[in-house]
Design an enzyme around this catalytic site. Sequence first.
Site, short mmCIF file in Angstrom:
data_model
loop_
_atom_site.label_atom_id
_atom_site.label_comp_id
_atom_site.label_asym_id
_atom_site.label_seq_id
_atom_site.Cartn_x
_atom_site.Cartn_y
_atom_site.Cartn_z
N GLY A 1 0.83 -1.21 0.00
CA GLY A 1 0.00 0.00 0.00
C GLY A 1 0.86 1.25 0.00
O GLY A 1 0.53 2.25 0.65
N ALA A 2 1.96 1.19 -0.77
CA ALA A 2 2.99 2.23 -0.66
C ALA A 2 2.88 3.32 -1.72
O ALA A 2 3.71 4.21 -1.77
CB ALA A 2 4.38 1.58 -0.75
N ARG B 1 0.85 5.75 -1.87
CA ARG B 1 0.44 7.06 -1.34
C ARG B 1 0.29 6.97 0.18
O ARG B 1 0.50 5.91 0.79
CB ARG B 1 -0.88 7.49 -1.97
N ASP C 1 -2.05 -7.00 -6.34
CA ASP C 1 -3.15 -7.02 -5.36
C ASP C 1 -2.79 -8.05 -4.28
O ASP C 1 -2.71 -9.25 -4.58
CB ASP C 1 -4.45 -7.40 -6.08
N ASN D 1 0.95 -2.64 5.27
CA ASN D 1 0.26 -1.36 5.43
C ASN D 1 -1.03 -1.25 4.62
O ASN D 1 -1.95 -0.54 5.02
CB ASN D 1 1.23 -0.23 5.03
N SER E 1 -5.26 -0.25 13.75
CA SER E 1 -5.94 1.05 13.87
C SER E 1 -6.50 1.17 15.27
O SER E 1 -6.96 0.17 15.84
CB SER E 1 -7.08 1.17 12.86
N TYR F 1 -14.51 -2.35 9.54
CA TYR F 1 -13.11 -1.94 9.65
C TYR F 1 -12.57 -2.23 11.05
O TYR F 1 -11.47 -2.77 11.22
CB TYR F 1 -13.03 -0.45 9.33
N LYS G 1 -9.49 -4.74 12.00
CA LYS G 1 -8.27 -4.27 12.67
C LYS G 1 -8.10 -4.93 14.05
O LYS G 1 -6.97 -5.10 14.53
CB LYS G 1 -8.28 -2.75 12.78
N1 NAD Z 1 -5.59 7.31 7.59
C1 NAD Z 1 -5.93 6.98 8.82
O1 NAD Z 1 -6.48 7.79 9.59
C2 NAD Z 1 -5.62 5.59 9.36
C3 NAD Z 1 -5.90 5.36 10.71
C4 NAD Z 1 -5.63 4.11 11.24
C5 NAD Z 1 -5.09 3.12 10.43
N2 NAD Z 1 -4.84 3.37 9.12
C6 NAD Z 1 -4.30 2.27 8.33
O2 NAD Z 1 -3.09 2.67 7.72
C7 NAD Z 1 -2.94 2.01 6.45
C8 NAD Z 1 -2.72 3.06 5.37
O3 NAD Z 1 -3.80 3.98 5.37
P1 NAD Z 1 -3.84 5.27 4.44
O4 NAD Z 1 -4.65 6.27 5.16
O5 NAD Z 1 -2.49 5.63 3.97
O6 NAD Z 1 -4.74 4.71 3.24
P2 NAD Z 1 -4.81 5.12 1.70
O7 NAD Z 1 -6.16 4.71 1.24
O8 NAD Z 1 -4.40 6.54 1.49
O9 NAD Z 1 -3.69 4.18 1.05
C9 NAD Z 1 -3.83 2.78 1.06
C10 NAD Z 1 -3.05 2.21 -0.11
O10 NAD Z 1 -3.24 0.79 -0.08
C11 NAD Z 1 -3.46 0.34 -1.41
N3 NAD Z 1 -4.22 -0.91 -1.40
C12 NAD Z 1 -5.50 -1.08 -1.00
N4 NAD Z 1 -5.87 -2.34 -1.19
C13 NAD Z 1 -4.80 -3.01 -1.72
C14 NAD Z 1 -4.58 -4.33 -2.15
N5 NAD Z 1 -5.55 -5.25 -2.09
N6 NAD Z 1 -3.36 -4.66 -2.63
C15 NAD Z 1 -2.38 -3.72 -2.73
N7 NAD Z 1 -2.54 -2.43 -2.36
C16 NAD Z 1 -3.74 -2.09 -1.85
C17 NAD Z 1 -4.24 1.48 -2.08
O11 NAD Z 1 -4.16 1.42 -3.49
C18 NAD Z 1 -3.56 2.71 -1.47
O12 NAD Z 1 -2.47 3.15 -2.26
C19 NAD Z 1 -4.22 1.18 6.26
O13 NAD Z 1 -4.00 -0.15 6.70
C20 NAD Z 1 -5.21 1.86 7.18
O14 NAD Z 1 -6.24 0.99 7.59
C21 NAD Z 1 -5.09 4.58 8.56
#
Ligand code: NAD
Length: 233
Positions: free
Chosen positions: A8-9, A11, A52, A79, A129, A141, A145
Site C-alpha cells: 500500500g505504498a 500514497r 493485489d 500497510n 488502527s 473496519y 483491525k
Molecule cells: N488514515 C488513517 O487515519 C488511518 C488510521 C488508522 C489506520 N490506518 C491504516 O493505515 C494504512 C494506510 O492507510 P492510508 O490512510 O495511507 O490509506 P490510503 O487509502 O491513502 O492508502 C492505502 C493504499 O493501499 C493500497 N491498497 C488497497 N488495497 C490493496 C490491495 N488489495 N493490494 C495492494 N494495495 C492495496 C491502495 O491502493 C492505497 O495506495 C491502512 O492499513 C489503514 O487501515 C489509517
Amino acid sequence: MSTALVTGAARGIGFAIARRLSTAGHRIIMVDLSPQIQHSATTLGAIAVQADIATPDGRDAIRDAVRRSGEPLDILVNNAGITRDALLADQTEEMFRLVARVNLGACYELTSALVTEMATGGAIVNLGSRAHLGNVGQFNYAVSKAGVVGLTRSLALAYAPRVRVNAVAPGFVATDMTDAMPEHVRERIISRIPLQRPGSPDDIASAVAWLGSASARYVTGQVVYCCGGRSHG
Ligand SMILES: NC(=O)c1ccc[n+]([C@@H]2O[C@H](COP(=O)([O-])OP(=O)(O)OC[C@H]3O[C@@H](n4cnc5c(N)ncnc54)[C@H](O)[C@@H]3O)[C@@H](O)[C@H]2O)c1
C-alpha cells in the site's frame, strides 16, 4: 544493504513509511494495486511491484520480486488497507467480507508467503488502527483491525525468536482514506484528539521505523498506539 517491503505504498501512510525507511538506508520494495506505484517508487529509487495482496497471483508476484532482489527481507510492513464505512444498519455482507479480506486475510496470507524469505532478526510491522476499540460507522473496519491485533500477537509467538512481529495503531491521520469521510465526522474526531491535531503520515512512519529497527530488538507482539493520545477517549 538491508531490504524492506511496504504494501500500500503508492500514497499516504505507506509512501511515508517507504520514504522513511529509504532515508534510513534500506533498499525498498514498494507494493500497491494502483498503477501510481510506478511513479511513487521512481521518486524514491525503489523497486515497484503493482500487485493485489488479496490474490494468490499478486502474492506470487510480490514473493518473486523479493527473490529476484537476491537478499532476504529484513522488514515487512503490512500497510495496505481499505475502508467501506457505513452505519451498521446499512452495512452489507459484501462490505464486511471485502474489508476483512484485504485488511486481515491478505495481511495473514502475504505474511505467510514471505516469512520464509525473511532474515533472522527481521521484523514485521502491521498497520492496525485505534478503531479496533470500536467506531460508529466502521463496524467492518474495526473488526478487521481487531483481527490484526490477534494476528500480530499470535504470529509474534509463532515466529519468535527469529522474527519480531508488532503493530502500529494510528488514530486519525490526514490521508486520502480519511478525506473520504464526511467533513462533520472528521471535525468531530479531530476535536477529541488530546494533542489537538490529526496525525501525519510521517508521525506513523516514525513509529513503524522504530519497531522495524534494532532499537526495538526486545519488543515483539505489541501494539503501539500512535493516535495523539486518543486511544481510549
Ligand atoms: N488514515 C488513517 O487515519 C488511518 C488510521 C488508522 C489506520 N490506518 C491504516 O493505515 C494504512 C494506510 O492507510 P492510508 O490512510 O495511507 O490509506 P490510503 O487509502 O491513502 O492508502 C492505502 C493504499 O493501499 C493500497 N491498497 C488497497 N488495497 C490493496 C490491495 N488489495 N493490494 C495492494 N494495495 C492495496 C491502495 O491502493 C492505497 O495506495 C491502512 O492499513 C489503514 O487501515 C489509517
